[in-house]
Every structure is written in structure tokens, then in C-alpha cells.
Motif scaffolding. Sequence first.
Motif, short mmCIF file in Angstrom:
data_model
loop_
_atom_site.label_atom_id
_atom_site.label_comp_id
_atom_site.label_asym_id
_atom_site.label_seq_id
_atom_site.Cartn_x
_atom_site.Cartn_y
_atom_site.Cartn_z
N GLY A 1 0.82 -1.19 0.00
CA GLY A 1 0.00 0.00 0.00
C GLY A 1 0.86 1.24 0.00
N ASP B 1 2.18 4.91 1.45
CA ASP B 1 2.40 5.45 2.78
C ASP B 1 1.73 6.80 2.87
OD1 ASP B 1 4.10 7.38 1.71
OD2 ASP B 1 5.91 6.28 2.24
N LEU C 1 -6.40 -1.18 11.61
CA LEU C 1 -5.20 -1.24 10.79
C LEU C 1 -5.42 -2.07 9.53
CD1 LEU C 1 -2.46 -1.60 13.53
CD2 LEU C 1 -3.01 0.43 12.16
N ASP C 2 -6.13 -3.17 9.65
CA ASP C 2 -6.46 -3.99 8.49
C ASP C 2 -7.26 -3.17 7.48
OD1 ASP C 2 -6.62 -6.57 7.06
OD2 ASP C 2 -8.76 -6.44 7.57
N HIS D 1 -4.97 -0.63 5.77
CA HIS D 1 -4.10 -1.27 4.78
C HIS D 1 -4.87 -1.66 3.53
CE1 HIS D 1 -1.11 -2.38 8.22
NE2 HIS D 1 -1.19 -1.08 7.99
N LYS D 2 -6.09 -2.17 3.69
CA LYS D 2 -6.91 -2.52 2.53
C LYS D 2 -7.27 -1.30 1.70
CE LYS D 2 -8.86 -6.76 4.36
NZ LYS D 2 -10.02 -7.42 4.97
N ILE E 1 -1.02 3.42 5.40
CA ILE E 1 -0.22 2.84 6.48
C ILE E 1 -0.14 3.90 7.57
CG2 ILE E 1 2.04 1.96 7.17
CD1 ILE E 1 2.32 0.94 4.25
#
Length: 181
Positions: free
Chosen positions: A1, A3, A156-157, A160-161, A165
Motif C-alpha cells: 500500500g 504510505d 489497521l487492516d 491497509h486494505k 499505512i
Amino acid sequence: GSDADGDRTGELNVNGSGGGIAPQPAANSNQPVSAASQDILIGAVISGYKVESLLSNNSGEATVYKGRKEDQTVVIKYYYGAKKPKDDVMRRILKLDHPDIVKTFECGMYGSRFFEIMEYAAGGTLDDRRPDGTFKYLPMPEDKARKVIAQVINALDYFHKNGIIHRDIKPKNIFCRDAAA
């Protein structure tokens, strides 16, 4: 992913939804404004939200205020100088909609500085302390800690998806929506 490095790539002024861990895009480096000028926004109206009080002035990227529009209490994050997240990162943050993420409602420019309007978490952060210096929420019972950790992992998941980040996970960036938490 991708940043979340900051960049001054044009002006972004949009409304969005996003819902507790707060997105923390990194920003360009400039020194914070002086302490004497950090209350200058109190009473100002930014995008229809009246700035009511200072919440925090110890961030490296922004002064954080409590604001209100009608019956909605919000956080107004007012970045220092030229600090500003990348526009593409902000667009992604504004689209976030997850129960474990503090919502970012909108962002834009006020004066010559970037701002974000975010959901107000009445419970504060895991880093909050009582007047005697002890932590308000820590230590916490194992069952509650497991629940908080699961919520952070879910957030967080989801980040990220969606190509984001976080890069700054710490108790100060984990929010409690409920003041009675």
C-alpha cells in the motif's frame, strides 16, 4: 500500500466520511507556532465549525482544538505552517468508514494553513492521565485489553486494505469514543 508522507500538492477542500483510531498522515516539516499564538483560533469559524477551546498543542504537526457546529462536537486539527498531508492520502482518509476509526469529516485551507475536521472522541486517548499523573485507562483488565487490541487490528487492516499505512500507533493515537469507557 501507499504510505502517508506529507506533500504540498495543491489545495484540497472536501467533505467526506471516514469513524477509534485516528488516521495520522505525516506532514512536511516546519516548526510549531509559538505558544502565545496557539489560542488565536478560539472563536474563529472554520468551515461552519466554531473553534471553542484548545485540546492539545504538543503535536509535532498541528494544534488541536475542540469545535462545534449546531449540536455536533468535533476536533479541528490545524496544521503548523506548510505542513499538510498529500492530497491523495487525504482523499482516501475522507472515504474511510469503519466503526474502529475516528471519522475525518472534511479538510481544507484556513488562512494559509491546512485543517481537518474530525470526530470528537469524548473518552480521550489511552494516554490520558488523571490530575495525579496516573493513567486514566491503563493498566486495564486483560479482557478489555484484548477487545482494544482487536479493534486496533481491525482498524489497521481496514487502513491497509485502503492503501494507508498509519505509521504512528501509540496510546496517544488510540481514542475512546465514550467518556464513560
